[in-house]
Motif scaffolding. Structure first.
Motif, short mmCIF file in Angstrom:
data_model
loop_
_atom_site.label_atom_id
_atom_site.label_comp_id
_atom_site.label_asym_id
_atom_site.label_seq_id
_atom_site.Cartn_x
_atom_site.Cartn_y
_atom_site.Cartn_z
N ALA A 49 14.33 13.35 -14.83
CA ALA A 49 15.08 12.25 -15.43
C ALA A 49 16.53 12.66 -15.71
CB ALA A 49 14.40 11.79 -16.71
N LEU A 50 16.72 13.90 -16.17
CA LEU A 50 18.07 14.38 -16.44
C LEU A 50 18.90 14.43 -15.15
CD1 LEU A 50 20.13 15.60 -18.42
CD2 LEU A 50 19.12 17.84 -17.94
N GLY A 68 23.11 8.86 -11.59
CA GLY A 68 23.48 7.50 -12.00
C GLY A 68 24.81 7.44 -12.71
N ALA A 69 25.08 8.45 -13.54
CA ALA A 69 26.37 8.48 -14.24
C ALA A 69 27.52 8.64 -13.27
CB ALA A 69 26.37 9.61 -15.27
N GLY A 103 25.25 -0.71 -7.58
CA GLY A 103 23.87 -0.72 -7.10
C GLY A 103 23.28 0.68 -7.03
N GLN A 104 24.07 1.64 -6.54
CA GLN A 104 23.60 3.02 -6.48
C GLN A 104 23.31 3.56 -7.88
OE1 GLN A 104 23.20 5.05 -3.80
NE2 GLN A 104 24.16 3.96 -2.12
N GLY A 105 24.20 3.27 -8.81
CA GLY A 105 24.00 3.75 -10.17
C GLY A 105 22.78 3.14 -10.83
N ILE A 106 22.54 1.84 -10.60
CA ILE A 106 21.39 1.17 -11.20
C ILE A 106 20.09 1.79 -10.69
CG2 ILE A 106 20.09 -0.99 -11.23
CD1 ILE A 106 22.73 -2.46 -11.49
N ALA A 150 17.57 3.61 -13.16
CA ALA A 150 16.23 3.02 -13.28
C ALA A 150 15.16 4.07 -12.97
CB ALA A 150 16.10 1.82 -12.34
N ALA A 151 15.41 4.91 -11.98
CA ALA A 151 14.46 5.98 -11.66
C ALA A 151 14.37 6.98 -12.82
CB ALA A 151 14.87 6.68 -10.37
#
Length: 211
Positions: free
Chosen positions: A64-65, A71-72, A163-166, A170-171
């Motif tokens: 997740a990290l 995502g950031a 879109g890439q960040g979302i 989300a993952a």
């Protein structure tokens, strides 16, 4: 997603970044060396952090990290692209360097953790095959990322990076929410018999049980 560092991001560096430095124009291709450089820089830091944290940070938490870093990075790219939309103003290269830094952190986290998790949960006889599957899916992800680049021609840059960040965030959220179930599903199984070790025959004689 890190594969974007060899496609859309160098194009952004070439077309939308002020690459002037002391009277010299930096080639856009030079920015691709930022991720390997930052990986070498931050790898010892994360290695020390994993040792210090120990079991307090689970494998899904590490995934997740890493996804959060990815995502950031794209969220930052979305902000930069939205700010310069329609203005034609070249942005500072430091923005792109910051994006590469975040992606390097994400790759340093996800890559080794994926290899370690594959070796940990797989039966001893299949460790090599499972690690091979990790690289296979990595190649599959790179191929899908190469196809996703085509969306850059159909979408505005800020929407593309959004879109890439979302997807990445989300993952990351899914990893945090379902991390406990993943730990239970991939619990460490007892070590299987090493390859080549003969099976020990039972010393108990075969016959009817004594009365």
């Amino acid at each position: 997603m890190v594969g974007q560092a060899g496609s859309m991001l160098p194009l952004f560096a070439k077309q939308s970044t002020d690459r002037g430095f002391l009277g010299f124009t930096l080639p856009a291709s030079w920015f691709q060396s930022a991720i390997p450089f930052f990986m070498l820089l931050v790898a010892p830091i994360f290695a020390y952090a994993w040792v210090r944290l120990g079991a307090r940070l689970s494998t899904p938490g590490k995934f997740a990290l890493g996804l959060f870093f990815a995502g950031a990075s794209f969220s930052l790219m979305m902000s930069v692209a939205a700010a310069m939309a329609g203005t034609g103003v070249l942005v500072s290269p430091l923005w792109l360097v910051a994006v590469f830094f975040l992606q390097a952190c994400g790759e340093v986290v996800i890559g080794p953790v994926a290899m370690s998790a594959a070796a940990e949960v797989a039966p001893r006889e299949y460790v090599g095959r499972v690690i091979g599957l990790v690289w296979l899916f990595s190649a599959l992800g790179a191929g899908l990322g190469a196809q996703a680049v085509r969306l850059g021609d159909a979408l505005p840059p800020d929407y593309y990076y959004l879109g890439q960040g979302i997807v990445a965030l989300a993952a990351a959220a899914a990893m945090m929410l379902f991390g406990r179930r993943l730990r239970e599903a991939f619990a460490i199984r007892p070590a299987s018999r090493p390859i080549g070790q003969p099976v020990r025959e039972s010393s108990t004689a075969i016959g009817p049980a004594p009365h």
